[in-house]
Motif scaffolding. Sequence first.
Motif, short mmCIF file in Angstrom:
data_model
loop_
_atom_site.label_atom_id
_atom_site.label_comp_id
_atom_site.label_asym_id
_atom_site.label_seq_id
_atom_site.Cartn_x
_atom_site.Cartn_y
_atom_site.Cartn_z
N GLU A 1 0.80 -1.32 0.19
CA GLU A 1 0.05 0.15 0.11
C GLU A 1 0.57 0.44 -0.31
OE1 GLU A 1 -3.16 0.49 2.29
OE2 GLU A 1 -1.48 1.35 3.44
N ARG A 2 0.71 2.26 -1.03
CA ARG A 2 1.52 3.01 -0.74
C ARG A 2 1.63 4.03 0.06
NH1 ARG A 2 -1.75 7.49 -2.90
NH2 ARG A 2 -3.46 6.69 -3.81
N PRO B 1 -5.30 4.39 0.64
CA PRO B 1 -4.60 4.12 -0.37
C PRO B 1 -4.58 3.70 -0.92
CG PRO B 1 -2.98 4.23 1.61
CD PRO B 1 -4.25 4.04 1.81
N ASN C 1 -4.22 0.93 -4.70
CA ASN C 1 -2.74 1.20 -6.06
C ASN C 1 -3.70 1.31 -7.35
OD1 ASN C 1 -1.39 0.88 -4.31
ND2 ASN C 1 -1.51 -1.41 -3.66
#
Lengths: 80, 452
Positions: free
Chosen positions: B7-8, B386, B388
């Motif tokens: 996950e960013r 977040p 992706n």
Amino acid sequence: MKLKNNIAIAENGFIFNAARGDSFTTNPIGIFILQGLKNNWDKARLCQEILVKYEIDEATCEKDLYDFLKMLKHYDLIEE
Amino acid sequence: MAKQRYERPVLKPLNGNITNKFGAQAGFIPHTHIDGLAVHALTAKYGSPLFVLSERTIRETYRQAYTAFSTRYPKVQFAWSYKTNYMNAVCNVFHQEGAWAEVVSSFEYEKALHNGVSGDKIIFNGPDKTEKDHRLAIQNNSLIHIDHLDELYSLVALADELKVRPRVAIRVNMDTGVQPMWDRFGFNYETGQAWDAINKILLADKLDLVGLHCHIGTFMLASQAYRIATQKMADLALQIRKQHQHQLQYIDMGGGFASKNTLKGAYLNGADLAPSFADYAEQICTALFNAGFELGELPLLILETGRALVDDAGYLLGSVLANKRLSDGRRATILDFGVNLLFTSFWYEHTISPAQACSQYAEDIVLYGPLCMNIDVIRESVKLPPLNRGDQVVVHRVGAYNMTQWMQFIALRPRIVMIDLAGESHLIRDAEDLDYLMQLERVPEHLKKFDL
Ligand SMILES: Cc1ncc(COP(=O)(O)O)c(C=O)c1O
């Protein structure tokens, strides 16, 4: 590129900049990166460590990492 | 050691002095399944983006609405408002539940006939009816709701020519205390226009005035407006009874009930704000009961509810194309659907969920569609974990007005599937392709060749 001295990072992702009174939250990978910065890892090392730990391709990892570092800089949490 | 799901990294400043109106944000619950079918399996089979309709939710919502009215009033009839969603499969679910058809154009009228609705159970509304439409509607004994005097006169002339008595109602507009007042359709109550039109019809004695119609607005959050409207409609019906000794068969209160979507800029969540079917029914049925009709002469109550019956049953599934940082620091996520498919994002703040496991760490993002246009914004600001590239999202409550107002602009329209009561998915409208797009185009002979 170095985390500033007066930054506290809690395990739950709470970040406090004692010098300015700012607080932030981040997610587990964010904590991982901040810990890495504490250990003086550079960009290349950070990217490498993320690739070992997480299921992700190099290009995305690099892109997201650079974006995150920019935000840290923007909020005055790191210095060049 | 197995690698962790990526996950960013996100960084969210906490603002000590500005409190969020919704308090602490609860964790995000991913919406992974619709009626038992996995979102990822649906998009793998039918592609992304994809509209999904739940037959179960349509039927359950219809039954809630019907029960709310039929337990408060003895004679209730719903007519499905075709423009809200005229996919044949959707219309037929409503027809199976007992709803008639309410249409506002010739093609909608023909669609209702095509679906097998008998002509006398089709209500033909709207200002745009051609002479051909009138002839067809008269032939089929449909209920023609007159919008303006020009229509009234041409119907009288047609009735004369055809030697039949078309069944008609007039559309009445009125002040119910709610702005904006929809006074461009039909005849006004307060100025006496409506009463004049009624007199014209009854004195000409060429048309069979069987009812009165109104539609006071859409997304009416104030249920009391319906009490006022019902009183005025009943008042007209009783005056007709008294002065012309003519008994109407029905009063049609139109549509307009709010769905549970959140209006843009609204302080409160739509689900907390929207009156229930019971609230609306209480206002309308109480007003009708107390209006002073003889017990044996209570008119049939017709309802043309649109969005409130179908919004909840519709989902739009889509995928993340890209993430970027805007020059002002905000995060932006670009999705594979935009305002071309989600017309209602112009006035709703649609609820959007991730369709896969996600963390609790939300950030404020702008959600863009894929169109090369500045207006293509799905949400100006929404808190989401977040996402992706390739992750999927579920947009909720999109069943009303999107599958009819969608634009064929830049992107072709995608598939629509319906999940039946047994949890099987059925394709109810295929994706458009280039042949479909070009089938009506003609290129003049002299433009067929060029050298570059
Ligand atoms: C005459 C008429 N009936 C019914 C409807 C359905 O309205 P809603 O979707 O607000 O219930 C409309 C919508 O504008 C309408 O114009």
